[in-house]
Design a protein around this motif. Structure first.
Motif, PDB file in Angstrom:
ATOM      1  N   LEU A 135       0.918  -1.222  -0.043  1.00  0.00           N
ATOM      2  CA  LEU A 135      -0.098   0.071  -0.037  1.00  0.00           C
ATOM      3  C   LEU A 135       0.883   1.166  -0.146  1.00  0.00           C
ATOM      4  O   LEU A 135       0.551   2.296  -0.688  1.00  0.00           O
ATOM      5  N   VAL A 136       1.981   1.246   0.833  1.00  0.00           N
ATOM      6  CA  VAL A 136       2.908   2.237   0.809  1.00  0.00           C
ATOM      7  C   VAL A 136       3.480   2.519  -0.537  1.00  0.00           C
ATOM      8  O   VAL A 136       3.289   3.941  -1.026  1.00  0.00           O
ATOM      9  N   GLU A 138       1.950   1.782  -3.679  1.00  0.00           N
ATOM     10  CA  GLU A 138       0.794   2.291  -4.453  1.00  0.00           C
ATOM     11  C   GLU A 138       0.513   3.839  -4.117  1.00  0.00           C
ATOM     12  O   GLU A 138       0.140   4.462  -4.871  1.00  0.00           O
ATOM     13  N   VAL A 139       0.389   4.247  -2.897  1.00  0.00           N
ATOM     14  CA  VAL A 139       0.125   5.367  -2.217  1.00  0.00           C
ATOM     15  C   VAL A 139       1.298   6.519  -2.968  1.00  0.00           C
ATOM     16  O   VAL A 139       0.516   7.655  -3.351  1.00  0.00           O
ATOM     17  N   VAL A 140       2.391   6.204  -2.636  1.00  0.00           N
ATOM     18  CA  VAL A 140       3.269   7.058  -3.129  1.00  0.00           C
ATOM     19  C   VAL A 140       3.348   7.236  -4.831  1.00  0.00           C
ATOM     20  O   VAL A 140       3.563   8.298  -5.314  1.00  0.00           O
ATOM     21  N   GLN A 141       3.133   6.133  -5.324  1.00  0.00           N
ATOM     22  CA  GLN A 141       3.099   6.147  -7.039  1.00  0.00           C
ATOM     23  C   GLN A 141       1.952   6.946  -7.415  1.00  0.00           C
ATOM     24  O   GLN A 141       1.915   7.682  -8.407  1.00  0.00           O
ATOM     25  N   VAL A 146       3.643   9.430   2.434  1.00  0.00           N
ATOM     26  CA  VAL A 146       3.628   8.359   3.412  1.00  0.00           C
ATOM     27  C   VAL A 146       4.219   8.921   4.652  1.00  0.00           C
ATOM     28  O   VAL A 146       4.944   7.791   5.267  1.00  0.00           O
ATOM     29  N   THR A 147       4.418   9.989   5.068  1.00  0.00           N
ATOM     30  CA  THR A 147       5.267  10.712   6.366  1.00  0.00           C
ATOM     31  C   THR A 147       4.745   9.870   7.344  1.00  0.00           C
ATOM     32  O   THR A 147       3.344   9.985   7.585  1.00  0.00           O
ATOM     33  N   GLY A 148       5.476   9.457   8.198  1.00  0.00           N
ATOM     34  CA  GLY A 148       5.212   8.690   9.706  1.00  0.00           C
ATOM     35  C   GLY A 148       4.666   7.296   9.235  1.00  0.00           C
ATOM     36  O   GLY A 148       4.607   6.668  10.228  1.00  0.00           O
ATOM     37  N   LEU A 149       4.432   6.716   7.953  1.00  0.00           N
ATOM     38  CA  LEU A 149       4.287   5.335   7.822  1.00  0.00           C
ATOM     39  C   LEU A 149       5.505   4.619   7.526  1.00  0.00           C
ATOM     40  O   LEU A 149       5.740   3.448   7.561  1.00  0.00           O
TER      41      LEU A 149
END
Ligand code: PNS
Length: 172
Positions: A135-136, A138-141, A146-149
């Motif tokens: 998911l990390v 996917e979200v960045v792409q 994703v700060t904090g994750l």
């Protein structure tokens, strides 16, 4: 136990990339074992975002100076690797019930393969229960942060792969 009497746990996985959920489990592992070896699987069948060399480098940089955390790679059976490095424990994280079936199967298969190696499950903080490497990425792409994750070095390296998030591009 290692030759020098230290308890050693192996924390295996893909770590593509390492998230704060992984970091949380490593910290919990360190509260129980003297050393934790992060063992990255060399899997020629998977197309990772980060090469194994990049993943090793990222994790080493994050744990720079922490002598109780080692980073290594392995191929073949995990239990063989664990035995080779003198670890009697495999640590795995359980985020939710959905992880359970797969983890349960792996733990029992590993026990059948080598009953001297015990699997220990640890639960990360609830705040990371939904965080996964998949998911990390996917979200960045798709342009979000994703700060904090993930550790800050992972966030930087993700941006190098995918480019900075759109808001930041506008400010330039
Ligand atoms: O983080 P991941 O990708 O879920 O980790 C999976 C891993 C590396 C723990 C698993 O694929 C593994 O242990 N592979 C090594 C091969 C092996 O020992 N297979 C038989 C035991 S089930």
């Amino acid at each position: 136990m290692t030759n020098d009497g230290k308890s050693l746990a192996v924390y295996p996985g893909s770590f593509d990339p390492m998230t704060n959920g992984h970091v949380d489990i490593i910290e919990r592992g360190l509260s129980v074992f003297d050393e934790v070896t992060i063992a990255i699987l060399l899997n020629p069948e998977k197309q990772p975002l980060f090469t194994v060399e990049e993943r090793v480098e990222i994790i080493r940089e994050h744990y720079d100076g922490n002598a109780r955390v080692k980073v290594d790679t392995f191929s073949g059976l995990l239990v063989d690797y664990a035995e080779r490095v003198g670890a009697s424990v495999i640590v795995r994280g359980l985020r939710a019930i959905s992880d359970f079936e797969y983890e349960f199967q792996m733990a029992l298969m590993n026990r059948r393969l080598n009953a001297r190696i015990e699997t220990v499950f640890m639960m990360p903080a609830e705040s990371y229960s939904y965080v996964s490497s998949r998911l990390v990425k996917e979200v960045v792409q798709l342009g979000a942060r994703v700060t904090g994750l993930v550790p800050s070095i992972v966030e930087r390296r993700l941006q190098e792969k995918y480019g900075p998030p759109p808001e930041r591009r506008k400010r330039r």
